[in-house]
Design a protein around this motif. Structure first.
Motif, PDB file in Angstrom:
ATOM      1  N   ALA A  93      19.169  -6.830  10.251  1.00  0.00           N
ATOM      2  CA  ALA A  93      19.714  -7.984  10.969  1.00  0.00           C
ATOM      3  C   ALA A  93      21.023  -8.387  10.304  1.00  0.00           C
ATOM      4  CB  ALA A  93      18.725  -9.141  10.941  1.00  0.00           C
ATOM      5  N   LEU A  94      22.024  -8.740  11.103  1.00  0.00           N
ATOM      6  CA  LEU A  94      23.330  -9.120  10.559  1.00  0.00           C
ATOM      7  C   LEU A  94      23.855 -10.319  11.341  1.00  0.00           C
ATOM      8  CD1 LEU A  94      25.636  -8.515   8.596  1.00  0.00           C
ATOM      9  CD2 LEU A  94      26.617  -6.999  10.337  1.00  0.00           C
ATOM     10  N   PRO A  99      40.080 -13.836  25.412  1.00  0.00           N
ATOM     11  CA  PRO A  99      40.089 -14.966  24.467  1.00  0.00           C
ATOM     12  C   PRO A  99      39.779 -16.277  25.161  1.00  0.00           C
ATOM     13  CG  PRO A  99      42.319 -14.272  24.991  1.00  0.00           C
ATOM     14  CD  PRO A  99      41.413 -13.251  25.591  1.00  0.00           C
ATOM     15  N   GLY A 100      38.982 -17.101  24.511  1.00  0.00           N
ATOM     16  CA  GLY A 100      38.622 -18.385  25.074  1.00  0.00           C
ATOM     17  C   GLY A 100      37.568 -18.309  26.151  1.00  0.00           C
ATOM     18  N   GLN A 101      37.220 -17.101  26.569  1.00  0.00           N
ATOM     19  CA  GLN A 101      36.236 -16.938  27.643  1.00  0.00           C
ATOM     20  C   GLN A 101      34.934 -16.322  27.135  1.00  0.00           C
ATOM     21  OE1 GLN A 101      37.762 -14.740  30.953  1.00  0.00           O
ATOM     22  NE2 GLN A 101      35.823 -14.693  32.056  1.00  0.00           N
ATOM     23  N   HIS A 102      35.048 -15.376  26.194  1.00  0.00           N
ATOM     24  CA  HIS A 102      33.873 -14.697  25.657  1.00  0.00           C
ATOM     25  C   HIS A 102      33.523 -15.219  24.262  1.00  0.00           C
ATOM     26  CE1 HIS A 102      35.162 -11.415  28.552  1.00  0.00           C
ATOM     27  NE2 HIS A 102      33.917 -11.635  28.889  1.00  0.00           N
ATOM     28  N   LYS A 103      32.236 -15.140  23.941  1.00  0.00           N
ATOM     29  CA  LYS A 103      31.763 -15.468  22.604  1.00  0.00           C
ATOM     30  C   LYS A 103      30.906 -14.309  22.076  1.00  0.00           C
ATOM     31  CE  LYS A 103      33.266 -19.593  21.515  1.00  0.00           C
ATOM     32  NZ  LYS A 103      34.074 -19.824  20.294  1.00  0.00           N
ATOM     33  N   ILE A 104      31.168 -13.923  20.838  1.00  0.00           N
ATOM     34  CA  ILE A 104      30.395 -12.876  20.181  1.00  0.00           C
ATOM     35  C   ILE A 104      29.188 -13.499  19.479  1.00  0.00           C
ATOM     36  CG2 ILE A 104      30.401 -11.124  18.357  1.00  0.00           C
ATOM     37  CD1 ILE A 104      32.005 -10.189  20.646  1.00  0.00           C
ATOM     38  N   THR A 161      49.688 -16.126  26.835  1.00  0.00           N
ATOM     39  CA  THR A 161      49.159 -17.461  27.098  1.00  0.00           C
ATOM     40  C   THR A 161      47.764 -17.669  26.538  1.00  0.00           C
ATOM     41  OG1 THR A 161      48.214 -16.724  29.223  1.00  0.00           O
ATOM     42  CG2 THR A 161      50.468 -17.584  29.247  1.00  0.00           C
ATOM     43  N   ASP A 162      47.218 -16.618  25.902  1.00  0.00           N
ATOM     44  CA  ASP A 162      45.864 -16.739  25.373  1.00  0.00           C
ATOM     45  C   ASP A 162      45.807 -17.680  24.190  1.00  0.00           C
ATOM     46  OD1 ASP A 162      45.008 -15.002  27.243  1.00  0.00           O
ATOM     47  OD2 ASP A 162      44.968 -13.236  25.916  1.00  0.00           O
ATOM     48  N   GLN A 163      44.707 -18.356  24.048  1.00  0.00           N
ATOM     49  CA  GLN A 163      44.470 -19.232  22.909  1.00  0.00           C
ATOM     50  C   GLN A 163      43.397 -18.628  22.026  1.00  0.00           C
ATOM     51  OE1 GLN A 163      46.262 -22.033  22.299  1.00  0.00           O
ATOM     52  NE2 GLN A 163      47.486 -21.351  24.066  1.00  0.00           N
ATOM     53  N   PRO A 164      43.426 -18.922  20.725  1.00  0.00           N
ATOM     54  CA  PRO A 164      42.418 -18.358  19.818  1.00  0.00           C
ATOM     55  C   PRO A 164      41.008 -18.727  20.255  1.00  0.00           C
ATOM     56  CG  PRO A 164      44.220 -19.354  18.592  1.00  0.00           C
ATOM     57  CD  PRO A 164      44.415 -19.739  20.025  1.00  0.00           C
ATOM     58  N   ASN A 165      40.097 -17.793  20.026  1.00  0.00           N
ATOM     59  CA  ASN A 165      38.689 -18.013  20.344  1.00  0.00           C
ATOM     60  C   ASN A 165      38.029 -18.709  19.159  1.00  0.00           C
ATOM     61  OD1 ASN A 165      36.176 -17.916  21.436  1.00  0.00           O
ATOM     62  ND2 ASN A 165      35.876 -15.726  21.154  1.00  0.00           N
ATOM     63  N   ARG A 166      37.868 -19.977  19.227  1.00  0.00           N
ATOM     64  CA  ARG A 166      37.421 -20.769  18.069  1.00  0.00           C
ATOM     65  C   ARG A 166      35.908 -20.754  17.970  1.00  0.00           C
ATOM     66  NH1 ARG A 166      41.978 -23.188  16.449  1.00  0.00           N
ATOM     67  NH2 ARG A 166      43.584 -23.609  17.982  1.00  0.00           N
ATOM     68  N   VAL A 193      26.761 -17.597  16.553  1.00  0.00           N
ATOM     69  CA  VAL A 193      27.926 -17.507  17.434  1.00  0.00           C
ATOM     70  C   VAL A 193      29.159 -17.352  16.557  1.00  0.00           C
ATOM     71  CG1 VAL A 193      29.261 -18.634  19.249  1.00  0.00           C
ATOM     72  CG2 VAL A 193      26.773 -18.923  19.164  1.00  0.00           C
ATOM     73  N   LEU A 194      29.880 -16.259  16.733  1.00  0.00           N
ATOM     74  CA  LEU A 194      30.974 -15.889  15.837  1.00  0.00           C
ATOM     75  C   LEU A 194      32.288 -15.771  16.600  1.00  0.00           C
ATOM     76  CD1 LEU A 194      28.997 -12.996  14.116  1.00  0.00           C
ATOM     77  CD2 LEU A 194      29.241 -15.321  13.231  1.00  0.00           C
ATOM     78  N   SER A 195      33.374 -15.972  15.909  1.00  0.00           N
ATOM     79  CA  SER A 195      34.681 -15.758  16.525  1.00  0.00           C
ATOM     80  C   SER A 195      34.959 -14.265  16.571  1.00  0.00           C
ATOM     81  CB  SER A 195      35.781 -16.472  15.732  1.00  0.00           C
ATOM     82  OG  SER A 195      35.998 -15.813  14.496  1.00  0.00           O
ATOM     83  N   MET A 196      35.648 -13.827  17.602  1.00  0.00           N
ATOM     84  CA  MET A 196      35.982 -12.412  17.717  1.00  0.00           C
ATOM     85  C   MET A 196      36.809 -11.940  16.537  1.00  0.00           C
ATOM     86  SD  MET A 196      36.876 -11.873  21.727  1.00  0.00           S
ATOM     87  CE  MET A 196      35.755 -12.451  23.005  1.00  0.00           C
ATOM     88  N   ARG A 197      37.724 -12.783  16.089  1.00  0.00           N
ATOM     89  CA  ARG A 197      38.612 -12.385  15.004  1.00  0.00           C
ATOM     90  C   ARG A 197      37.843 -12.137  13.719  1.00  0.00           C
ATOM     91  NH1 ARG A 197      43.455 -16.185  14.997  1.00  0.00           N
ATOM     92  NH2 ARG A 197      41.888 -17.652  14.223  1.00  0.00           N
ATOM     93  N   ARG A 198      36.683 -12.794  13.589  1.00  0.00           N
ATOM     94  CA  ARG A 198      35.891 -12.638  12.372  1.00  0.00           C
ATOM     95  C   ARG A 198      35.163 -11.291  12.344  1.00  0.00           C
ATOM     96  NH1 ARG A 198      30.949 -16.660  10.424  1.00  0.00           N
ATOM     97  NH2 ARG A 198      30.363 -15.488   8.557  1.00  0.00           N
ATOM     98  N   VAL A 199      34.691 -10.850  13.499  1.00  0.00           N
ATOM     99  CA  VAL A 199      33.861  -9.644  13.519  1.00  0.00           C
ATOM    100  C   VAL A 199      34.579  -8.420  14.065  1.00  0.00           C
ATOM    101  CG1 VAL A 199      31.707 -10.907  13.649  1.00  0.00           C
ATOM    102  CG2 VAL A 199      32.887 -10.306  15.757  1.00  0.00           C
TER     103      VAL A 199
END
Length: 382
Positions: free
Chosen positions: A351-352, A201-206, A377-382, A357-363
């Motif tokens: 195509a989808l 979280p906070g490090q990767h982007k989907i 200690t993780d923060q949400p991936n915004r 750039v999407l949040s992990m929680r969304r996909v």
């Protein structure tokens, strides 16, 4: 048997393409000049250096190279002469291939010296749309709104398993990874257990890419009437599996859990294949009755396809890499109408949210940092 190794140099001059060992130059000079000292002068080297190199090569090769006697000219031994002959033979036969290899290397290096070129290294689970994207990027998008940087994008794609692809990203071996997951997989699933520890979280982007269908690849006409994983178990069909660590193996194991089956119910042998194409070929060759894969691979092999589930193919990169010119060029390319139209021509693909750039929680439905006790200690991936 001595092994050969090849090396090359980078230079501004236009010298001819050579694949040549320095030893050959030493032998040629000594043979032409009739002495080690004369050969050294011809090469612009010291006597001590040439003598030392000849002795080193004799020890390395286990044979004498030069015979020199007091008062007589130095001459090559029979072995030395055979080395010279082998060199002449190889150079005569391989000159065109050597020149072609040099030209190909120069084309590749030209990209490194061109500031307008962006190279993105991508480790990914094998995917037909990614292969098409690589070729599409080389051609450049046809729409008039394309930016110049999008026309100069080169994708360096290394196909591997989904798990290994994300590990490569985390280890710094690439700037982007490709993996795929079944649509709708929830919490406490194999998909979550496999991928959640790898994504930070906070490090990767989907990044959205495509949706595709996985199913059973079977012989033309589906002679065994296979329509489900349960049919495979009931008929004891020969099944070509994918290796552990591949995204498709995770998909298979997830589908088996949903069908209340175990891997041993359908995988009764050690037949594993490295890709969708390899599975399709095994079925087409009659080595297996069925295998799990994508529709495009089945179509190319002349097989029938029984759809089982839809999945999302994701791209993931480090958040810090999003602003890199290569990543920006890729995101732009993925959002062009020309690329989305091309994806639609691949059997079983669409195509989808391509390039978004999407949040992990969304996909990834199983991702919820607020309830994740393993990363306090993780923060949400915004």
């Amino acid at each position: 048997m001595h092994r050969l190794q090849f090396h090359y140099t980078l230079s501004r001059d236009s010298s001819p393409a050579l694949v040549r060992n320095p030893l050959i130059d030493l032998l040629q000079a000594v043979s032409n000049q009739g002495s080690i000292s004369g050969g050294a002068r011809a090469l612009g080297l010291s006597y001590r250096h040439v003598w030392g190199e000849l002795k080193r090569w004799e020890n390395e090769l286990g044979n004498e190279l030069v015979v020199w006697e007091k008062g007589q000219s130095a001459r090559l031994t029979d072995f030395g002469n055979k080395l010279m002959w082998a060199e002449r033979q190889a150079q005569a036969r391989l000159a065109p291939q050597i020149e072609a290899l040099r030209a190909e290397l120069e084309r590749s290096y030209a990209l490194a010296f061109d500031d307008s070129v962006h190279v993105v290294t991508l480790y990914a689970s094998h995917d037909d749309a990614l292969s098409a994207l690589r070729e599409h990027a080389l051609r450049g998008p046809s729409d008039a709104s394309a930016r110049p940087d999008a026309r100069r994008l080169h994708l360096d794609i290394r196909f591997t398993g989904s798990v290994d692809a994300i590990r490569a990203l985390n280890e710094g071996r690439c700037v982007m990874a490709g993996f795929h997951t079944l649509l709708g997989t929830g919490k406490k699933t194999l998909t979550e257990r496999t991928y959640k520890p790898l994504l930070q979280p906070g490090q990767h982007k989907i990044i959205g890419f495509a949706q595709r269908t996985q199913g059973l690849m079977v012989a033309k006409g589906n002679p065994l009437g296979l329509r489900s994983l349960q049919d495979l178990a009931d008929q004891r069909a020969r099944f070509a599996a994918r290796s552990l660590g591949s995204g498709t193996r995770v998909v298979l194991d997830e589908l088996l859990i949903q069908a209340r089956l175990m891997a041993v119910d359908i995988i009764s042998n050690d037949h594993t294949e490295p890709s969708h194409a390899a599975v399709a070929q095994a079925v087409a060759a009659g080595q297996c009755d069925a295998g799990l894969g994508i529709a495009a691979a089945a179509q190319r092999a002349g097989l029938d396809f029984v759809p089982l589930a839809d999945e999302r193919y994701h791209l993931v990169c480090l958040k810090s890499a999003l602003l890199q010119p290569g990543i920006q060029a890729l995101l732009h390319l993925l959002q062009t109408p020309a690329w989305k139209s091309e994806v639609a021509t691949i059997t079983g693909y669409a195509a989808l949210q391509s390039g978004e750039v999407l949040s992990m929680r969304r996909v990834l439905p199983w991702w919820d940092y607020r309830q994740d006790k393993s990363h306090p200690t993780d923060q949400p991936n915004r």
